[in-house]
Design an enzyme around this catalytic site. Sequence first.
Site, short mmCIF file in Angstrom:
data_model
loop_
_atom_site.label_atom_id
_atom_site.label_comp_id
_atom_site.label_asym_id
_atom_site.label_seq_id
_atom_site.Cartn_x
_atom_site.Cartn_y
_atom_site.Cartn_z
N LEU A 11 -14.91 88.48 -4.98
CA LEU A 11 -14.71 89.94 -5.02
C LEU A 11 -15.87 90.70 -4.40
O LEU A 11 -17.02 90.30 -4.46
CB LEU A 11 -14.53 90.38 -6.47
CG LEU A 11 -13.34 89.74 -7.19
CD1 LEU A 11 -13.28 90.20 -8.64
CD2 LEU A 11 -12.02 90.04 -6.48
N VAL A 46 -12.76 99.97 2.33
CA VAL A 46 -14.17 100.17 1.98
C VAL A 46 -15.01 99.41 3.01
O VAL A 46 -14.72 98.26 3.34
CB VAL A 46 -14.47 99.67 0.56
CG1 VAL A 46 -15.95 99.80 0.23
CG2 VAL A 46 -13.63 100.43 -0.45
N GLY A 63 -14.61 96.37 -1.88
CA GLY A 63 -13.24 96.73 -1.47
C GLY A 63 -12.27 96.44 -2.60
O GLY A 63 -11.46 97.29 -3.01
N HIS A 64 -12.36 95.21 -3.15
CA HIS A 64 -11.50 94.86 -4.30
C HIS A 64 -11.78 95.81 -5.47
O HIS A 64 -10.86 96.26 -6.15
CB HIS A 64 -11.81 93.44 -4.78
CG HIS A 64 -11.55 92.36 -3.77
ND1 HIS A 64 -12.57 91.59 -3.25
CD2 HIS A 64 -10.41 91.90 -3.20
CE1 HIS A 64 -12.05 90.70 -2.42
NE2 HIS A 64 -10.75 90.87 -2.36
P1 AMP Z 1 -7.86 89.50 -0.69
O1 AMP Z 1 -8.67 89.02 -1.83
O2 AMP Z 1 -8.54 89.40 0.63
O3 AMP Z 1 -6.46 88.92 -0.69
O4 AMP Z 1 -7.66 91.05 -0.92
C1 AMP Z 1 -7.10 91.54 -2.12
C2 AMP Z 1 -6.77 92.99 -1.94
O5 AMP Z 1 -7.97 93.72 -1.63
C3 AMP Z 1 -5.80 93.25 -0.77
O6 AMP Z 1 -4.87 94.26 -1.15
C4 AMP Z 1 -6.72 93.73 0.32
O7 AMP Z 1 -6.08 94.57 1.27
C5 AMP Z 1 -7.76 94.49 -0.47
N1 AMP Z 1 -9.00 94.61 0.29
C6 AMP Z 1 -9.67 93.63 0.93
N2 AMP Z 1 -10.74 94.12 1.58
C7 AMP Z 1 -10.74 95.45 1.34
C8 AMP Z 1 -11.60 96.53 1.74
N3 AMP Z 1 -12.66 96.33 2.51
N4 AMP Z 1 -11.30 97.78 1.30
C9 AMP Z 1 -10.21 97.98 0.52
N5 AMP Z 1 -9.38 97.02 0.11
C10 AMP Z 1 -9.64 95.77 0.52
#
Ligand code: AMP
Length: 283
Positions: A30, A174, A33-34
């Site tokens: 995490l 983010v 962004g998460h």
């Molecule tokens: P992931 O763990 O990469 O599958 O991402 C989980 C969620 O977090 C997904 O909905 C992604 O689009 C979101 N996410 C990943 N990186 C960012 C970021 N930099 N800003 C906002 N949301 C993000």
Amino acid sequence: MKLITTAAEMEAEWAAMKGRVGLVPTMGALHEGHLSLVRRARRDAEHLVVSVFVNPTQFGPQEDFAAYPRDPDRDLLLLEAEGVDVVFAPTAEEIYPPGFDQWVEVRGLLTERLEGEFRPGHLRGVTTVVARLFCIIRPQRAYFGEKDAQQLRVVRRMVEEQRLPVEVIGLPTVREPDGLAMSSRNAYLSAEERKAALVLPRALELARRMVEDEGVRDAAAVRRAVEELIRREPRACIDYVAVADYETLEELAEIDRPALLLLAVRIGATRLIDNAALTPRSP
Ligand code: AMP
């Protein structure tokens, strides 16, 4: 905060919950962004579930499933500090029992291009796991990042097609202070590659300036300028540069409506994606 690892326990927990359930699906490792999704969901929901599951079916055979960053202890500490109620961290067998064949797929233009073209099977893996998580956790709302713009739109379409009672909320990307979009995969970058990766936010900014400040409407001209800029970075290799309709992701010839610039660029062995909204000036 409860840590739940089986679908049966999760279903029992759901039965005891009263009020709105919010879900933030993640693959762990995490970052801010998460956590931005978690914070927004915390404000909305009475019960907040965060799933942490590195979904094998969304990785291709040559991709980084085995190497994908994992840090479950740190993830739990971060989620506890955000006031999360339940972390759902199932095993792969729990999500995909032996003989599993319940694929959920969105077909057509929205999934054929971009990630669909460069990562065959990826989006089908995403819609399948999200459908299963929705089925087990039964949230009223689920939160996704615009960072994965095509994923967000495909999940929205899947919810419509399957008529699932879930509201999908998309939230802004983010970024690090220097503009690089936060991503678990940024951990793969060497110091040199980390510098080279700045070509992505620079490319987005160039496109935004052309369309929004200079009034350029010729999508091919924007794509060309962006590709030239990225090609000047020797460590970068382009998978795609697309100028697409903001909602349907259909490729545009003329930027005459809200659009997205979508990028997939490999920096060394690390594949990064990013995107920016392009809002044309009124004529
Ligand atoms: P992931 O763990 O990469 O599958 O991402 C989980 C969620 O977090 C997904 O909905 C992604 O689009 C979101 N996410 C990943 N990186 C960012 C970021 N930099 N800003 C906002 N949301 C993000």
